[in-house]
Design a protein around this motif. Sequence first.
Motif, short mmCIF file in Angstrom:
data_model
loop_
_atom_site.label_atom_id
_atom_site.label_comp_id
_atom_site.label_asym_id
_atom_site.label_seq_id
_atom_site.Cartn_x
_atom_site.Cartn_y
_atom_site.Cartn_z
N ARG A 22 0.88 -1.18 0.00
CA ARG A 22 0.00 0.00 0.00
C ARG A 22 0.92 1.23 0.00
NH1 ARG A 22 -2.96 1.19 4.10
NH2 ARG A 22 -4.67 1.94 2.82
N PRO A 23 1.70 1.38 -1.07
CA PRO A 23 2.76 2.39 -1.06
C PRO A 23 2.28 3.81 -0.84
CG PRO A 23 2.49 1.44 -3.28
CD PRO A 23 1.66 0.62 -2.34
N GLU A 24 1.01 4.10 -1.21
CA GLU A 24 0.52 5.48 -1.08
C GLU A 24 0.42 5.91 0.39
OE1 GLU A 24 -1.02 2.89 -2.34
OE2 GLU A 24 -2.82 2.59 -1.12
N THR A 25 0.35 4.97 1.30
CA THR A 25 0.35 5.31 2.75
C THR A 25 1.55 4.64 3.44
OG1 THR A 25 -1.04 3.43 3.34
CG2 THR A 25 -2.18 5.50 2.86
N LEU A 26 2.63 4.49 2.70
CA LEU A 26 3.86 3.87 3.23
C LEU A 26 3.56 2.49 3.83
CD1 LEU A 26 5.49 7.03 4.90
CD2 LEU A 26 5.76 6.20 2.56
N ASN A 27 2.68 1.75 3.16
CA ASN A 27 2.36 0.36 3.54
C ASN A 27 1.84 0.24 4.98
OD1 ASN A 27 3.30 -0.48 0.97
ND2 ASN A 27 5.39 -0.30 1.75
N SER A 28 1.07 1.25 5.40
CA SER A 28 0.49 1.16 6.74
C SER A 28 -0.64 0.12 6.73
CB SER A 28 -0.01 2.53 7.21
OG SER A 28 -0.92 3.06 6.27
N PHE A 29 -0.92 -0.40 7.92
CA PHE A 29 -1.83 -1.55 8.04
C PHE A 29 -3.30 -1.15 8.14
CE2 PHE A 29 1.86 -4.04 9.02
CZ PHE A 29 1.51 -5.32 8.61
N THR A 30 -4.11 -1.72 7.28
CA THR A 30 -5.56 -1.70 7.44
C THR A 30 -5.97 -3.12 7.85
OG1 THR A 30 -5.79 -2.34 5.14
CG2 THR A 30 -5.92 0.03 5.62
N ALA A 32 -7.94 -4.94 6.19
CA ALA A 32 -7.87 -5.76 4.96
C ALA A 32 -6.44 -6.26 4.73
CB ALA A 32 -8.35 -4.93 3.77
N MET A 33 -5.45 -5.41 4.98
CA MET A 33 -4.07 -5.87 4.76
C MET A 33 -3.68 -6.93 5.79
SD MET A 33 -0.60 -3.75 3.89
CE MET A 33 0.22 -3.36 5.41
N HIS A 34 -4.10 -6.72 7.04
CA HIS A 34 -3.82 -7.73 8.08
C HIS A 34 -4.37 -9.10 7.64
CE1 HIS A 34 -1.99 -5.82 11.52
NE2 HIS A 34 -2.84 -4.83 11.50
N GLU A 35 -5.59 -9.08 7.09
CA GLU A 35 -6.22 -10.36 6.76
C GLU A 35 -5.46 -11.07 5.64
OE1 GLU A 35 -10.31 -9.16 6.63
OE2 GLU A 35 -10.50 -9.51 8.79
N GLU A 36 -4.95 -10.30 4.70
CA GLU A 36 -4.15 -10.91 3.63
C GLU A 36 -2.81 -11.41 4.16
OE1 GLU A 36 -3.97 -8.25 0.29
OE2 GLU A 36 -6.15 -8.29 0.01
N VAL A 37 -2.21 -10.64 5.06
CA VAL A 37 -0.93 -11.06 5.66
C VAL A 37 -1.12 -12.40 6.39
CG1 VAL A 37 0.69 -10.52 7.54
CG2 VAL A 37 0.15 -8.79 5.82
N LEU A 68 -3.73 5.31 9.99
CA LEU A 68 -4.51 6.16 10.90
C LEU A 68 -5.82 6.61 10.26
CD1 LEU A 68 -1.49 8.17 12.38
CD2 LEU A 68 -2.70 6.22 13.40
N ASN A 69 -6.02 6.27 9.00
CA ASN A 69 -7.30 6.58 8.33
C ASN A 69 -8.25 5.38 8.30
OD1 ASN A 69 -6.98 9.29 7.45
ND2 ASN A 69 -5.41 8.52 6.02
N ASP A 70 -7.81 4.25 8.82
CA ASP A 70 -8.63 3.05 8.66
C ASP A 70 -9.85 3.04 9.58
OD1 ASP A 70 -9.06 0.69 7.20
OD2 ASP A 70 -8.32 -0.55 8.85
N ARG A 71 -9.90 3.93 10.50
CA ARG A 71 -11.06 4.05 11.39
C ARG A 71 -11.16 5.49 11.83
NH1 ARG A 71 -6.99 2.31 15.29
NH2 ARG A 71 -7.14 0.09 14.87
N THR A 72 -12.28 5.86 12.39
CA THR A 72 -12.44 7.25 12.82
C THR A 72 -11.87 7.42 14.23
OG1 THR A 72 -14.48 7.23 11.60
CG2 THR A 72 -14.15 9.09 13.07
N VAL A 73 -10.90 8.30 14.35
CA VAL A 73 -10.37 8.63 15.68
C VAL A 73 -10.53 10.13 15.87
CG1 VAL A 73 -8.37 8.56 17.22
CG2 VAL A 73 -8.59 6.85 15.43
N GLN A 74 -11.39 10.53 16.77
CA GLN A 74 -11.55 11.95 17.05
C GLN A 74 -11.37 12.15 18.54
OE1 GLN A 74 -15.44 12.28 15.46
NE2 GLN A 74 -14.73 12.82 13.41
N SER A 75 -10.73 13.26 18.91
CA SER A 75 -10.41 13.42 20.33
C SER A 75 -11.66 13.48 21.20
CB SER A 75 -9.50 14.63 20.55
OG SER A 75 -9.84 15.65 19.69
#
Length: 264
Positions: A22-30, A32-37, A68-75
């Motif tokens: 997922r190079p556009e986000t420096l291969n950060s984990f979603t 979906a990526m965890h499940e494929e891994v 950090l975009n894979d879910r909503t985090v608001q203070s």
Amino acid sequence: MTAFANIMYTVEDGVAVLTLNRPETLNSFTVAMHEEVRVAMNDARTNPEVRCLLITGAGRGFCAGQDLNDRTVQSDAGPLDLGESVEKYYNPFVRSIMTLDKPVLCAVNGVAAGAGASIALACDIVLAARSAKFVQVFCKIGLIPDSGGTWNLPRALGLPRAKGLALLGDKLPAEQAENWGMIWRCVDDDALMSETMELARYLATQPTRGLAETKRLLNESFSTPMHQQMENEKYAMRRLGQSHDYREGVAAFLDKRPPVFRGD
Ligand code: T3D
């Protein structure tokens, strides 16, 4: 082979290559990526053709940890159970690396941040591109070095350097990581994949069971008393003395010919 959207996974010449993709986000984990891994790691574990695993990243980064975009985090939002994410996804991945009964190489092609840095540290042999950096970025967002980071970091570096990195979140350049003994080698960027693949192909021809027992004993040594560790070494030697590859190694030495290890 299963088609993946967030990773690439290939097996050739005894080497499985898992590329976070997922190079556009420096291969950060979603999720979906965890499940494929998870699917790829299961193949690396059960596929008898795999005798060495290599983990790397696509593009300019290795892995920036959690997306950090894979879910909503608001203070002002309600509490989020990050423990659940760690339990369900990160811990199983790190365990599957550290307990894989085959050597795991990591080619850190660019920045390794957060869980990305911890995942690299969980691998058995880490090579990094000269331009790569390791960042214990957790402290910048109020978290702790997870994915085994608080275990592997002080073991690799000692407490003073582990604490400095984890509390300050400074970027550690690959060359310094090598000088500090945190990784095996730092290599020129354009040589990273060829050098790591060469090492992986070599390891895939070596006595896999002996390498697996060595990895396990070294990992366990930090939490095992000396007398128990030597008992464990005795059991491992007993098992390995009955392996094909031990007999082949000795026979090849005496015959003055290269050994042909089968991995059993
Ligand atoms: O489930 C759980 O949450 C529990 C488990 C947590 C484990 C963790 O890993 S917590 C730590 C999460 N990761 C981070 O906080 C890292 C955030 N990223 C950074 O600090 C920086 O990006 C880096 C130091 C890694 C690299 O900096 P730099 O300057 O080389 O790159 P950049 O410009 O910041 O990033 C490039 C792009 O990737 C950028 O997108 P854009 O602007 O080009 O559209 C950036 O937003 C995106 N990106 C980088 N890291 C993440 C990310 N997007 C989403 N999540 C990220 N983690």
